[in-house]
Design a protein around this motif. Structure first.
Motif, PDB file in Angstrom:
ATOM      1  N   ASP A 108      30.887  37.952 -10.922  1.00  0.00           N
ATOM      2  CA  ASP A 108      30.084  38.197 -12.122  1.00  0.00           C
ATOM      3  C   ASP A 108      28.599  38.312 -11.777  1.00  0.00           C
ATOM      4  OD1 ASP A 108      32.365  38.150 -13.644  1.00  0.00           O
ATOM      5  OD2 ASP A 108      32.090  36.090 -14.366  1.00  0.00           O
ATOM      6  N   ARG A 109      28.161  37.449 -10.875  1.00  0.00           N
ATOM      7  CA  ARG A 109      26.732  37.434 -10.527  1.00  0.00           C
ATOM      8  C   ARG A 109      26.329  38.720  -9.787  1.00  0.00           C
ATOM      9  NH1 ARG A 109      22.804  33.753 -10.522  1.00  0.00           N
ATOM     10  NH2 ARG A 109      21.097  33.901  -9.002  1.00  0.00           N
ATOM     11  N   LEU A 110      27.222  39.198  -8.919  1.00  0.00           N
ATOM     12  CA  LEU A 110      26.916  40.390  -8.127  1.00  0.00           C
ATOM     13  C   LEU A 110      27.409  41.668  -8.795  1.00  0.00           C
ATOM     14  CD1 LEU A 110      27.816  39.068  -4.551  1.00  0.00           C
ATOM     15  CD2 LEU A 110      25.565  39.142  -5.659  1.00  0.00           C
ATOM     16  N   ASP A 111      28.070  41.508  -9.941  1.00  0.00           N
ATOM     17  CA  ASP A 111      28.619  42.641 -10.686  1.00  0.00           C
ATOM     18  C   ASP A 111      29.589  43.463  -9.828  1.00  0.00           C
ATOM     19  OD1 ASP A 111      29.001  44.181 -12.931  1.00  0.00           O
ATOM     20  OD2 ASP A 111      27.409  45.605 -12.410  1.00  0.00           O
ATOM     21  N   VAL A 112      30.492  42.726  -9.141  1.00  0.00           N
ATOM     22  CA  VAL A 112      31.550  43.361  -8.345  1.00  0.00           C
ATOM     23  C   VAL A 112      32.877  42.706  -8.709  1.00  0.00           C
ATOM     24  CG1 VAL A 112      30.022  43.926  -6.419  1.00  0.00           C
ATOM     25  CG2 VAL A 112      31.261  41.746  -6.420  1.00  0.00           C
ATOM     26  N   GLU A 113      33.958  43.373  -8.319  1.00  0.00           N
ATOM     27  CA  GLU A 113      35.283  42.810  -8.571  1.00  0.00           C
ATOM     28  C   GLU A 113      35.475  41.555  -7.729  1.00  0.00           C
ATOM     29  OE1 GLU A 113      40.016  44.070  -8.281  1.00  0.00           O
ATOM     30  OE2 GLU A 113      38.457  45.373  -7.467  1.00  0.00           O
ATOM     31  N   PRO A 114      35.868  40.435  -8.334  1.00  0.00           N
ATOM     32  CA  PRO A 114      36.077  39.211  -7.535  1.00  0.00           C
ATOM     33  C   PRO A 114      37.257  39.365  -6.596  1.00  0.00           C
ATOM     34  CG  PRO A 114      36.834  38.889  -9.795  1.00  0.00           C
ATOM     35  CD  PRO A 114      36.137  40.223  -9.764  1.00  0.00           C
ATOM     36  N   VAL A 115      37.153  38.728  -5.416  1.00  0.00           N
ATOM     37  CA  VAL A 115      38.233  38.845  -4.430  1.00  0.00           C
ATOM     38  C   VAL A 115      39.430  37.976  -4.813  1.00  0.00           C
ATOM     39  CG1 VAL A 115      36.694  39.483  -2.550  1.00  0.00           C
ATOM     40  CG2 VAL A 115      37.186  37.061  -2.965  1.00  0.00           C
ATOM     41  N   LEU A 116      39.218  37.006  -5.696  1.00  0.00           N
ATOM     42  CA  LEU A 116      40.304  36.221  -6.271  1.00  0.00           C
ATOM     43  C   LEU A 116      40.158  36.271  -7.781  1.00  0.00           C
ATOM     44  CD1 LEU A 116      40.346  33.051  -3.950  1.00  0.00           C
ATOM     45  CD2 LEU A 116      42.030  34.902  -3.981  1.00  0.00           C
ATOM     46  N   GLY A 156      46.160  22.773  -3.950  1.00  0.00           N
ATOM     47  CA  GLY A 156      46.254  23.663  -5.094  1.00  0.00           C
ATOM     48  C   GLY A 156      45.007  23.633  -5.955  1.00  0.00           C
ATOM     49  N   VAL A 157      44.461  22.436  -6.168  1.00  0.00           N
ATOM     50  CA  VAL A 157      43.228  22.301  -6.950  1.00  0.00           C
ATOM     51  C   VAL A 157      42.076  23.027  -6.249  1.00  0.00           C
ATOM     52  CG1 VAL A 157      41.494  20.654  -7.762  1.00  0.00           C
ATOM     53  CG2 VAL A 157      43.928  20.159  -8.080  1.00  0.00           C
ATOM     54  N   LEU A 158      42.010  22.884  -4.926  1.00  0.00           N
ATOM     55  CA  LEU A 158      40.962  23.572  -4.160  1.00  0.00           C
ATOM     56  C   LEU A 158      41.095  25.089  -4.298  1.00  0.00           C
ATOM     57  CD1 LEU A 158      40.819  21.445  -0.875  1.00  0.00           C
ATOM     58  CD2 LEU A 158      39.073  21.582  -2.670  1.00  0.00           C
ATOM     59  N   TRP A 159      42.342  25.584  -4.263  1.00  0.00           N
ATOM     60  CA  TRP A 159      42.557  27.027  -4.422  1.00  0.00           C
ATOM     61  C   TRP A 159      42.081  27.501  -5.793  1.00  0.00           C
ATOM     62  CZ3 TRP A 159      43.687  31.136  -1.501  1.00  0.00           C
ATOM     63  CH2 TRP A 159      44.079  32.311  -2.164  1.00  0.00           C
ATOM     64  N   GLU A 160      42.402  26.737  -6.825  1.00  0.00           N
ATOM     65  CA  GLU A 160      41.960  27.120  -8.172  1.00  0.00           C
ATOM     66  C   GLU A 160      40.439  27.091  -8.256  1.00  0.00           C
ATOM     67  OE1 GLU A 160      44.084  28.316 -10.379  1.00  0.00           O
ATOM     68  OE2 GLU A 160      45.674  27.933  -8.903  1.00  0.00           O
ATOM     69  N   GLY A 161      39.820  26.144  -7.550  1.00  0.00           N
ATOM     70  CA  GLY A 161      38.365  26.107  -7.499  1.00  0.00           C
ATOM     71  C   GLY A 161      37.786  27.340  -6.825  1.00  0.00           C
ATOM     72  N   LEU A 162      38.477  27.811  -5.768  1.00  0.00           N
ATOM     73  CA  LEU A 162      38.039  29.036  -5.097  1.00  0.00           C
ATOM     74  C   LEU A 162      38.136  30.241  -6.028  1.00  0.00           C
ATOM     75  CD1 LEU A 162      39.598  28.679  -1.519  1.00  0.00           C
ATOM     76  CD2 LEU A 162      37.165  28.630  -2.125  1.00  0.00           C
ATOM     77  N   GLU A 163      39.181  30.273  -6.851  1.00  0.00           N
ATOM     78  CA  GLU A 163      39.307  31.370  -7.817  1.00  0.00           C
ATOM     79  C   GLU A 163      38.126  31.373  -8.790  1.00  0.00           C
ATOM     80  OE1 GLU A 163      43.060  31.236  -9.785  1.00  0.00           O
ATOM     81  OE2 GLU A 163      44.167  32.064  -8.078  1.00  0.00           O
ATOM     82  N   LEU A 164      37.747  30.189  -9.270  1.00  0.00           N
ATOM     83  CA  LEU A 164      36.615  30.096 -10.184  1.00  0.00           C
ATOM     84  C   LEU A 164      35.321  30.514  -9.500  1.00  0.00           C
ATOM     85  CD1 LEU A 164      37.464  26.726 -11.975  1.00  0.00           C
ATOM     86  CD2 LEU A 164      37.401  28.987 -13.040  1.00  0.00           C
ATOM     87  N   LEU A 165      35.156  30.069  -8.252  1.00  0.00           N
ATOM     88  CA  LEU A 165      33.957  30.429  -7.496  1.00  0.00           C
ATOM     89  C   LEU A 165      33.897  31.934  -7.254  1.00  0.00           C
ATOM     90  CD1 LEU A 165      31.456  29.538  -5.898  1.00  0.00           C
ATOM     91  CD2 LEU A 165      32.941  29.228  -3.898  1.00  0.00           C
ATOM     92  N   ALA A 166      35.052  32.515  -6.905  1.00  0.00           N
ATOM     93  CA  ALA A 166      35.096  33.960  -6.673  1.00  0.00           C
ATOM     94  C   ALA A 166      34.723  34.725  -7.938  1.00  0.00           C
ATOM     95  CB  ALA A 166      36.481  34.366  -6.188  1.00  0.00           C
ATOM     96  N   ARG A 167      35.209  34.248  -9.081  1.00  0.00           N
ATOM     97  CA  ARG A 167      34.870  34.922 -10.334  1.00  0.00           C
ATOM     98  C   ARG A 167      33.377  34.818 -10.616  1.00  0.00           C
ATOM     99  NH1 ARG A 167      37.029  33.003 -16.197  1.00  0.00           N
ATOM    100  NH2 ARG A 167      35.511  31.365 -15.754  1.00  0.00           N
ATOM    101  N   ALA A 168      32.801  33.632 -10.384  1.00  0.00           N
ATOM    102  CA  ALA A 168      31.378  33.437 -10.635  1.00  0.00           C
ATOM    103  C   ALA A 168      30.534  34.335  -9.734  1.00  0.00           C
ATOM    104  CB  ALA A 168      31.008  31.965 -10.409  1.00  0.00           C
ATOM    105  N   ILE A 169      30.931  34.433  -8.460  1.00  0.00           N
ATOM    106  CA  ILE A 169      30.193  35.287  -7.529  1.00  0.00           C
ATOM    107  C   ILE A 169      30.336  36.760  -7.929  1.00  0.00           C
ATOM    108  CG2 ILE A 169      30.113  36.117  -5.142  1.00  0.00           C
ATOM    109  CD1 ILE A 169      30.899  33.288  -4.272  1.00  0.00           C
TER     110      ILE A 169
END
Length: 201
Positions: A152-160, A137-150
């Motif tokens: 934001d950086r690429l200025d696209v809708e995050p996949v999570l 579960g912690v890893l999944w939440e980390g993926l959500e944060l990573l998806a948001r960061a990516i």
């Protein structure tokens, strides 16, 4: 003729694929990515079966329950990505509970096979199951944060989508709820999977 036991898995897989097609037509990257991943996960047990045969497993590890459970978790998540996560407050909790229970049931099956009925304070199948499910579960939440960061950086809708730290805490709580339900009810439906993977029996 299709075995009736497989109808739930096939029906839910068809629904996930329908969401995938809809998302592709709408060019919705987030929904399409999640639906594609879910549809792929459903067929994973069927891919694993020949591999188990190749390593000499004699136990039937693949039945209708595993792909059906994966399909249910995938469908709940795919529907959630359509906007239900935002419009229905309990949908995220339900999805996390069902998904975490699946992870827990698989881990519990493997732990029971490898450890037997060990009841040590730190090495019992129940402790390992709850701890491992929480870590996933912690890893999944980390993926959500990573998806948001990516995103934001690429200025696209995050996949999570990450909905904030309160949501993260609640997600982890319901992950634990799913795991506790599995160990409390001693759900051993995936023990044959553990036996096949570990070469026991």
């Amino acid at each position: 003729m299709v075995d009736p036991r497989w109808i739930p898995a096939l029906g839910m897989e068809a629904a996930v694929v329908a969401i995938l097609v809809w998302a592709i037509r709408r060019r919705d990257l987030a929904v399409a990515t999640n639906a594609f991943a879910g549809a792929l996960l459903v067929v994973t047990p069927f891919v694993a079966a020949p591999l188990l045969d190749a390593i000499g497993s004699q136990r039937p590890a693949i039945g209708p329950l595993l792909p059906s459970w994966i399909a249910l978790a995938s469908l709940l998540h795919a529907i959630g990505m359509l906007g239900v996560y935002e419009s229905t407050w309990w949908w995220d909790h339900l999805t996390h509970t069902v998904s975490a229970a699946l992870v827990a049931a698989l881990v519990y099956g493997g732990a029971v096979v490898s450890l037997g009925e060990t009841t040590g304070a730190t090495m019992s199948p129940r402790v390992i199951t709850v701890t491992t499910t929480l870590l996933v579960g912690v890893l999944w939440e980390g993926l959500e944060l990573l998806a948001r960061a990516i995103g934001d950086r690429l200025d696209v809708e995050p996949v999570l989508v990450h909905y904030g730290w309160l949501d993260t805490a609640l997600d982890l709580v319901f992950d634990v709820v799913g795991a506790v339900l599995v160990v409390a009810f001693d759900v051993r439906v995936f023990v044959p999977v553990g036996e096949a993977l570990l070469g026991v029996g």
